[in-house]
Design a protein around this motif. Structure first.
Motif, PDB file in Angstrom:
ATOM      1  N   MET A 155       0.813  -1.145  -0.069  1.00  0.00           N
ATOM      2  CA  MET A 155       0.292  -0.253  -0.095  1.00  0.00           C
ATOM      3  C   MET A 155       0.658   1.353  -0.182  1.00  0.00           C
ATOM      4  N   MET A 156       2.233   1.555   0.769  1.00  0.00           N
ATOM      5  CA  MET A 156       2.749   2.416   1.002  1.00  0.00           C
ATOM      6  C   MET A 156       3.427   2.425  -0.659  1.00  0.00           C
ATOM      7  N   LYS A 157       3.223   1.749  -1.622  1.00  0.00           N
ATOM      8  CA  LYS A 157       4.749   1.320  -2.827  1.00  0.00           C
ATOM      9  C   LYS A 157       3.531   2.441  -3.024  1.00  0.00           C
ATOM     10  N   ASP A 158       1.805   2.283  -3.134  1.00  0.00           N
ATOM     11  CA  ASP A 158       0.942   2.882  -4.078  1.00  0.00           C
ATOM     12  C   ASP A 158       0.871   4.132  -4.454  1.00  0.00           C
ATOM     13  N   PHE A 159       1.584   5.153  -2.797  1.00  0.00           N
ATOM     14  CA  PHE A 159       1.585   6.600  -2.844  1.00  0.00           C
ATOM     15  C   PHE A 159       2.890   7.258  -2.896  1.00  0.00           C
ATOM     16  N   ASP A 160       2.998   8.397  -3.512  1.00  0.00           N
ATOM     17  CA  ASP A 160       4.330   8.596  -3.520  1.00  0.00           C
ATOM     18  C   ASP A 160       4.533  10.549  -3.091  1.00  0.00           C
ATOM     19  N   ASN A 161       4.836  10.412  -1.678  1.00  0.00           N
ATOM     20  CA  ASN A 161       4.710  11.166  -0.879  1.00  0.00           C
ATOM     21  C   ASN A 161       5.311  12.816  -1.315  1.00  0.00           C
ATOM     22  N   GLY A 162       6.732  12.219  -1.825  1.00  0.00           N
ATOM     23  CA  GLY A 162       7.601  12.965  -2.409  1.00  0.00           C
ATOM     24  C   GLY A 162       8.235  13.755  -0.672  1.00  0.00           C
ATOM     25  N   GLU A 163       7.538  14.588  -0.420  1.00  0.00           N
ATOM     26  CA  GLU A 163       7.397  15.363   0.866  1.00  0.00           C
ATOM     27  C   GLU A 163       7.176  14.887   2.018  1.00  0.00           C
ATOM     28  N   ASP A 164       8.291  15.142   3.348  1.00  0.00           N
ATOM     29  CA  ASP A 164       8.225  14.486   5.013  1.00  0.00           C
ATOM     30  C   ASP A 164       6.880  15.807   5.499  1.00  0.00           C
ATOM     31  N   VAL A 165       6.133  14.202   5.936  1.00  0.00           N
ATOM     32  CA  VAL A 165       5.181  15.999   6.534  1.00  0.00           C
ATOM     33  C   VAL A 165       5.886  15.546   7.981  1.00  0.00           C
ATOM     34  N   GLU A 166       5.420  16.743   8.969  1.00  0.00           N
ATOM     35  CA  GLU A 166       5.074  17.776   9.776  1.00  0.00           C
ATOM     36  C   GLU A 166       4.521  17.746  11.093  1.00  0.00           C
ATOM     37  N   LEU A 167       4.135  16.763  11.892  1.00  0.00           N
ATOM     38  CA  LEU A 167       3.329  16.460  12.754  1.00  0.00           C
ATOM     39  C   LEU A 167       3.336  18.582  13.877  1.00  0.00           C
ATOM     40  N   LEU A 168       2.629  19.607  13.443  1.00  0.00           N
ATOM     41  CA  LEU A 168       2.901  20.670  14.200  1.00  0.00           C
ATOM     42  C   LEU A 168       1.534  21.013  15.296  1.00  0.00           C
ATOM     43  N   GLN A 169       2.088  20.453  16.798  1.00  0.00           N
ATOM     44  CA  GLN A 169       1.811  19.542  17.804  1.00  0.00           C
ATOM     45  C   GLN A 169       2.086  20.358  18.791  1.00  0.00           C
ATOM     46  N   VAL A 187       2.386   5.177  11.915  1.00  0.00           N
ATOM     47  CA  VAL A 187       2.799   6.742  11.680  1.00  0.00           C
ATOM     48  C   VAL A 187       3.116   6.384  10.478  1.00  0.00           C
ATOM     49  N   LYS A 188       3.704   6.341   9.919  1.00  0.00           N
ATOM     50  CA  LYS A 188       4.414   6.204   8.034  1.00  0.00           C
ATOM     51  C   LYS A 188       2.993   6.626   7.616  1.00  0.00           C
ATOM     52  N   LEU A 189       2.430   5.126   7.681  1.00  0.00           N
ATOM     53  CA  LEU A 189       0.970   5.168   6.868  1.00  0.00           C
ATOM     54  C   LEU A 189       0.056   6.612   7.215  1.00  0.00           C
ATOM     55  N   VAL A 190      -0.690   6.883   8.265  1.00  0.00           N
ATOM     56  CA  VAL A 190      -0.937   8.168   8.433  1.00  0.00           C
ATOM     57  C   VAL A 190      -0.447   9.291   7.874  1.00  0.00           C
ATOM     58  N   ASN A 191       1.123   9.659   7.532  1.00  0.00           N
ATOM     59  CA  ASN A 191       1.870  10.380   7.546  1.00  0.00           C
ATOM     60  C   ASN A 191       1.665   9.956   5.810  1.00  0.00           C
ATOM     61  N   MET A 192       1.590   9.160   5.178  1.00  0.00           N
ATOM     62  CA  MET A 192       1.813   8.795   3.798  1.00  0.00           C
ATOM     63  C   MET A 192       0.906   9.257   2.836  1.00  0.00           C
ATOM     64  N   ILE A 193      -0.917   9.184   3.908  1.00  0.00           N
ATOM     65  CA  ILE A 193      -2.421   9.217   2.631  1.00  0.00           C
ATOM     66  C   ILE A 193      -2.302  10.818   2.994  1.00  0.00           C
ATOM     67  N   VAL A 194      -1.968  11.434   4.256  1.00  0.00           N
ATOM     68  CA  VAL A 194      -2.452  12.409   4.554  1.00  0.00           C
ATOM     69  C   VAL A 194      -1.145  13.290   3.110  1.00  0.00           C
ATOM     70  N   ALA A 195       0.238  13.542   3.129  1.00  0.00           N
ATOM     71  CA  ALA A 195       0.993  13.856   2.101  1.00  0.00           C
ATOM     72  C   ALA A 195       0.430  13.875   0.891  1.00  0.00           C
ATOM     73  N   GLU A 196      -0.338  12.554   0.406  1.00  0.00           N
ATOM     74  CA  GLU A 196      -0.452  12.223  -0.559  1.00  0.00           C
ATOM     75  C   GLU A 196      -2.057  12.907  -0.677  1.00  0.00           C
ATOM     76  N   ALA A 197      -2.904  12.688   0.017  1.00  0.00           N
ATOM     77  CA  ALA A 197      -3.755  14.176  -0.212  1.00  0.00           C
ATOM     78  C   ALA A 197      -3.297  15.519  -0.979  1.00  0.00           C
ATOM     79  N   ILE A 198      -2.219  15.811   0.148  1.00  0.00           N
ATOM     80  CA  ILE A 198      -2.061  17.252  -0.345  1.00  0.00           C
ATOM     81  C   ILE A 198      -1.651  17.469  -1.509  1.00  0.00           C
ATOM     82  N   LYS A 199      -1.072  16.325  -1.550  1.00  0.00           N
ATOM     83  CA  LYS A 199      -0.576  16.108  -3.919  1.00  0.00           C
ATOM     84  C   LYS A 199      -1.330  16.918  -4.172  1.00  0.00           C
ATOM     85  N   THR A 200      -3.321  15.446  -3.894  1.00  0.00           N
ATOM     86  CA  THR A 200      -3.576  14.970  -5.253  1.00  0.00           C
ATOM     87  C   THR A 200      -4.986  16.274  -5.094  1.00  0.00           C
TER      88      THR A 200
END
Length: 569
Positions: A155-169, A187-200
């Motif tokens: 599943m992670m291979k299906d995402f190409d998030n490009g940039e790392d995301v940083e949670l501002l907590q 944690v990685k998977l949530v970050n990748m889902i979020v990054a892919e959403a921003i990208k698309t």
């Protein structure tokens, strides 16, 4: 979960003899083998087939005063699995089975290893309660809950998030997560889902529990698109991770909750508004992306036709009166209002809003968050705002008579009021206010402009292709071309740039109804909204369908989009 059992003073062999599993002769034989080989007595008993693994393990539990757990018949909550990393679970061949407050219950097969328990206590900062289980069952559980990583990796291979995301907590949340492993799969998977959403350019992320799967869908350009599904076994862990990020109560799974978090990716910050909803198969999570960098606050580029834009710009520069923007949820009403406020935002004006929620924060504007759960509703907020010497007031939505009444009085007493309603078109908005209980003469005296709007998908410029419409299609749309003129329509063929949808981005369709004396007279006479619309069209109002056809003829959108978001005049 674990209950205290009195520790036995007897040795393992004596316990098995007392239980009738061994006799003295068999025990003697096993002890001789134990002395000769140095193997553990339990292993000798199973090797010689004098006792089963389960019988030996139950006896070990009794010997040490611990509870025996038949792990093969026990389902562990994936949220609890996250209490111990896969590395620790495999290293010590243990698995967490329950967590209550600051106490973690773990299943193991060798209770004599006190260093193991001390190490886990230090790693988790929790009190550890051990249970005894078959080692084979523990190993099987480790593979079941940790080992099935192939689906996650794919599943992670299906995402190409490009940039790392940083949670501002918040500071408190940062302190809680100091010891967490940032590379944990969830944690990685949530970050990748979020990054892919921003990208698309996703506007909403839907995480939907089903009976056999965990569904992931993203709303892109107004249409939900199926995404690679996360492993079902990670359902609770994924939802808990998102709730922790949003500062929601992870122990509360029976009630809906709302929260938000902010991340930074590639130098820009994106706000996420999170909603959890209990369903029969678990909590559904919807995350709305609020990317301020994508917020277009330029009125001239929103999609207004020249005539409608002139009416709108004239109305927002009036010193008082009410402007209403109508349309269904997700039709861009907030963007239109924010654009209007930004246009008239000057140091000379005191602009105050009351919203639920505050979607975008705009410099120079005083924005107030309504909190209905504590009684701070739109109407209460509006009463308070009017004591703050405002020039311009924006109300997130007029939902009831009380809010409508206060808003109209404000518009009649020297304030410019902007708000939204959920109606199908501009003329029916007037009827909606009257149905709420507002007197018709107050409606006509206060409302200066009503705008209805919809969002239509924009044709992807990378795969845009022209075609000639048929006479039947032109007749269906009500288009009568001039003699000798051939019209050309466009549609997207689908390409990698638009994910094979043929569309990329959205544009707004607008219907602007200016309140003049003739329309005011019609409303006072009780004219029905359909007849009011006919009268407004006679006076030059462009309808949503008219706006859609102009965008169609300009090659910006398709026939399918116009027909799906508007209806016949």
């Amino acid at each position: 979960m674990a209950t205290a059992i009195k520790r036995s003073e007897k040795r393992l062999g004596q316990i098995l003899v007392k239980q009738g599993i061994l006799d003295e002769d068999k025990l003697e034989r096993a002890l001789e083998e134990h002395s000769a080989t140095g193997k553990k007595l339990g292993d000798v008993l199973t090797d010689l087939k004098l006792a089963t693994s389960e019988q030996v393990t139950e006896a070990i539990a009794l010997q040490h005063g611990l509870q025996y757990l038949r792990l093969s018949e026990y389902e562990i909550d994936p949220e609890i699995i996250q209490s111990i990393s896969e590395e620790v679970a495999r290293k010590y061949r243990i698995i967490p089975v329950d967590r209550t407050n600051n106490t973690l219950t773990v299943a193991l097969s060798d209770p004599a290893n006190i260093f193991l328990l001390d190490d886990i206590k230090l790693r988790t900062n929790m009190e550890i309660v051990p249970l005894i289980s078959l080692q084979d069952d523990i190993d099987t559980a480790i593979e079941k809950y940790y080992g099935d990583t192939e689906g996650l990796v794919n599943m992670m291979k299906d995402f190409d998030n490009g940039e790392d995301v940083e949670l501002l907590q918040t500071k408190d949340l940062e302190e809680e997560e100091e010891d967490e492993e940032d590379d944990a799969p969830v944690v990685k998977l949530v970050n990748m889902i979020v990054a892919e959403a921003i990208k698309t350019r996703t506007s909403d992320i839907h995480l939907e529990p089903d009976e056999r799967e965990l569904r992931l869908r993203c709303r892109i350009d107004g249409v939900l698109k199926e995404m690679p599904a996360p492993p079902k076994r990670l359902q609770n862990a994924l939802i808990s991770r998102i709730k922790i990020m949003s500062e929601l109560d992870i122990s509360e799974k029976r009630k809906p909750q709302d929260g938000r978090f902010k991340i930074r990716q590639g130098g820009k910050s994106v706000d996420f508004r999170v909603s959890s909803l209990p369903t029969v198969h678990g909590e559904k999570i919807v995350m709305r992306l609020l990317d301020k960098s994508n917020l277009n606050l330029d009125l001239t580029s929103l999609g207004f036709e020249r005539e409608s834009l002139t009416l709108f710009e004239k109305a927002i520069r009036r010193p008082f009166g009410m402007i209403l923007v109508t349309g269904p949820t997700g039709s861009g009403k907030s963007t239109t209002l924010y654009s209007a406020l930004s246009t008239i935002n000057t140091p000379e004006k005191n602009i105050v809003t009351v919203e639920d929620p505050v979607e975008y924060q705009i410099r120079g504007i005083n924005q107030v968050q309504a909190k209905p759960d504590i009684g701070f509703t739109f109407s209460e907020g509006l009463k308070s705002i009017l004591r703050q010497d405002p020039d311009v007031v924006m109300i997130g939505e007029i939902r009831d008579f009380e809010t409508a009444e206060i808003a109209i009085k404000a518009a009649l007493t020297g304030h410019l009021v902007l708000s939204t309603l959920h109606t199908n078109d501009a003329p029916s908005t007037m009827m909606r206010l009257i149905d709420m209980g507002v007197e018709p003469f107050l409606v006509t005296a206060s409302v200066i402009l009503v705008i209805a709007q919809r969002l239509a998908r924009r044709i992807c410029p990378s795969c845009k292709k022209a075609y000639k419409p048929t006479p039947e299609l032109l007749e269906q749309l009500g288009i009568r071309p001039k003699p000798g003129r051939e019209l050309v329509f466009y549609e997207g063929q689908g390409c990698p740039a638009c994910s094979d949808t043929g569309y990329r981005g959205r544009l707004a369709l607008y219907e602007a109804m200016d309140m003049n004396d003739q329309l005011a007279h019609c409303i006072m006479q009780g004219m029905h909204s359909k007849d009011l619309k006919k009268e407004a069209r006679k006076q030059g109002m462009l309808t949503l369908r008219d706006s859609g056809i102009r965008k169609l003829l300009a090659g910006l959108t398709t026939v399918k989009e116009v027909l799906s978001v508007t209806y016949e005049n």
